[in-house]
Design a protein around this motif. Structure first.
Motif, PDB file in Angstrom:
ATOM      1  N   GLU A   1       0.890  -1.146   0.123  1.00 57.21           N
ATOM      2  CA  GLU A   1      -0.130   0.012   0.078  1.00 57.21           C
ATOM      3  C   GLU A   1       1.001   1.071  -0.023  1.00 57.21           C
TER       4      GLU A   1
ATOM      5  N   THR B   1      -4.387  -3.718  -8.117  1.00 54.35           N
ATOM      6  CA  THR B   1      -4.292  -4.486  -6.766  1.00 54.35           C
ATOM      7  C   THR B   1      -3.850  -5.887  -6.750  1.00 54.35           C
TER       8      THR B   1
ATOM      9  N   ILE C   1      -6.480 -10.310   5.763  1.00 48.22           N
ATOM     10  CA  ILE C   1      -5.986  -9.763   6.807  1.00 48.22           C
ATOM     11  C   ILE C   1      -6.717 -10.216   8.175  1.00 48.22           C
TER      12      ILE C   1
ATOM     13  N   THR D   1     -11.863  -9.845   6.435  1.00 46.18           N
ATOM     14  CA  THR D   1     -11.254  -8.599   6.166  1.00 46.18           C
ATOM     15  C   THR D   1     -10.195  -9.171   5.198  1.00 46.18           C
TER      16      THR D   1
ATOM     17  N   GLU E   1      -7.424  -8.057   1.319  1.00 49.04           N
ATOM     18  CA  GLU E   1      -7.160  -6.986   0.402  1.00 49.04           C
ATOM     19  C   GLU E   1      -7.974  -6.892  -0.930  1.00 49.04           C
ATOM     20  N   ALA E   2      -8.210  -6.121  -1.455  1.00 53.29           N
ATOM     21  CA  ALA E   2      -9.311  -6.053  -2.529  1.00 53.29           C
ATOM     22  C   ALA E   2      -8.344  -6.844  -3.805  1.00 53.29           C
TER      23      ALA E   2
ATOM     24  N   ARG F   1     -11.529   0.110   2.697  1.00 51.59           N
ATOM     25  CA  ARG F   1     -10.560   0.979   2.522  1.00 51.59           C
ATOM     26  C   ARG F   1     -10.287   1.284   0.938  1.00 51.59           C
TER      27      ARG F   1
ATOM     28  N   LYS G   1     -10.680   5.409   4.696  1.00 54.61           N
ATOM     29  CA  LYS G   1     -11.601   4.136   5.200  1.00 54.61           C
ATOM     30  C   LYS G   1     -12.842   4.416   5.833  1.00 54.61           C
TER      31      LYS G   1
ATOM     32  N   THR H   1      -8.909  -0.690  -1.928  1.00 56.33           N
ATOM     33  CA  THR H   1      -7.603  -1.374  -1.829  1.00 56.33           C
ATOM     34  C   THR H   1      -7.920  -2.488  -0.618  1.00 56.33           C
ATOM     35  N   GLY H   2      -9.152  -2.309   0.239  1.00 53.26           N
ATOM     36  CA  GLY H   2      -9.522  -3.563   0.977  1.00 53.26           C
ATOM     37  C   GLY H   2     -10.930  -3.435   1.382  1.00 53.26           C
TER      38      GLY H   2
ATOM     39  N   THR I   1     -14.253  -5.256   4.054  1.00 52.47           N
ATOM     40  CA  THR I   1     -14.522  -6.244   5.063  1.00 52.47           C
ATOM     41  C   THR I   1     -16.192  -6.679   4.779  1.00 52.47           C
TER      42      THR I   1
END
Length: 401
Positions: A13, A54, A61, A71, A73-74, A138, A148, A177-178, A180
């Protein structure tokens, strides 16, 4: 159509932020991307510049198994996410993107791409869409600043609802980028029922199932030249007896309406993905009132499109139509279909269309929404230099560039 010049793949990131800051300082346009397998969908890019991917940001995570949240990462492929969840007896109840290969490889795309497109289909009947599974997000702004919203618990409601704003934004506002997500236990008892007939004959059964006390995971209209029209529905529950009971009642309803039905196995937690092997000449996304789907499927607008397949969610009215054979359908026929869908109270989005065809005008991917001024105002706040996905802004037919 303009394609991205190159695919940039930052490893972290921090590297991503530095890259985006450089692009912002230079004023260069760029396109948010995951695996870049569907960058050609939707409105054509103008001055695309590089695609910022990405795909290297692809980790899990945190997986709160007992809380039913995860959760990630994208850049995590959707297929990898479903595999990891299945090891703990869970799944993310969202539809595979159209064209996902039967082996569920890279063509399934990333979680971030799924959220950015925001498309939902069959499973919306019971589980709603991907936007309803989001509880945290995020993102990287166009100036390289990370932000976020939401959190890692289902009841978190603090702050602005950026999650729903970013879902379906097609990379026009920020790079996700991420995320949940809330997940569910896999219900192993499953069954599928197919009922064939003319759309007008099947419509009363559709109404009875959707308005009754049944809980199918999905109920779809399927129509093509080879097999005609049918209603296909899937039921999953905690026991085989519960599945049998629902299917038996629906079979009884079909029989009372003189409709034949056929039970089929359904072993996967999701309906079989569509795997045509390559892009069709046309791929359309339709959204219309569920009660008007039968009217559309029985209309001349459909029957005058030879070599097409239709799959619409009978409970929600959203779905896809695509051309599987024959010469590319002329654009004027799709424009006529779009007008018919609009007359029925719906809308039509062009995801894929023939490129480079002689005398074939390019159709707008989507038409201007009534809220166009608001959409453009939001775009200016997120991306004042208009660097992100130039030419692609959902709800705006011809964005400023």
């Amino acid at each position: 159509m303009v394609h991205s010049e190159t695919l940039l793949q930052p490893q972290s990131e921090a590297e991503l932020s530095a890259l985006v800051r450089d692009l912002h300082a230079s004023g260069r346009p760029w396109t948010p991307a995951g695996l870049a397998t569907r960058l050609h969908w939707g409105a054509p890019l103008q001055q695309a510049g590089p695609a910022v991917s990405t795909r290297r940001l692809n980790g899990i995570i945190d997986h709160a198994v007992d809380d039913l949240t995860i959760t990630v990462e994208a850049g995590l492929p959707l297929a990898d996410l479903q595999h990891a969840l299945a090891e703990r007896g869970q799944w993310l109840p969202v539809d595979w993107p159209w064209g996902t290969a039967a082996d569920l490889g890279s063509s399934a795309g990333t979680v971030g791409g799924l959220v950015a497109r925001g498309l939902s289909g069959s499973l919306h009947q019971r589980h709603l869409g991907v936007r309803d599974q989001l509880i945290g997000i995020r993102l990287m702004r166009s100036d390289g600043v990370a932000a976020k919203a939401g959190g890692r618990v289902v009841k978190n409601v603090a702050g602005y609802d950026l999650m729903r704003l970013l879902c379906g934004s097609w990379g026009s506002l920020a790079l996700i980028t991420g995320v949940t997500l809330r997940v569910q236990p896999i219900r192993m008892a499953r069954g599928q029922l197919l009922v064939r007939g003319e759309p007008s004959a099947l419509e009363p059964l559709r109404q009875a199932v959707v308005a009754g006390g049944f809980t199918p995971d999905w109920i779809d209209w399927d129509q093509n030249e080879a097999e005609g029209c049918c209603l296909r529905l899937g039921v999953a529950s905690i026991s085989d007896a519960a599945v049998h009971d629902q299917l038996h009642q629906i079979e009884a309803l079909a029989g009372a309406q003189n409709l034949g039905s056929e039970r089929q196995s359904w072993s996967d937690p999701l309906p079989d993905p569509i795997a045509p092997g390559c892009d069709p000449a046309w791929l359309l996304r339709l959204n219309l009132p569920p009660a008007r789907c039968a009217e559309l499927l029985a209309s001349a607008s459909c029957h005058q499109l030879p070599g097409w397949c239709w799959r619409l969610s009978a409970g929600r009215g959203s779905g896809d139509a695509w051309q599987v054979q024959g010469p590319a359908t002329p654009a004027y026929a799709i424009a006529a279909l779009r007008r018919h869908v609009s007359d029925l109270g719906g809308e039509l989005t062009v995801l894929i269309q023939p490129s480079g065809a002689e005398h074939q005008p390019e159709l707008e991917a989507w038409l201007d929404a009534p809220s166009r001024p608001l959409i453009e105002a939001v775009k200016r706040q997120f991306d004042p230099r208009l660097q992100l996905a130039r030419g692609r802004l959902p709800g705006v037919a011809t964005p400023l560039s």
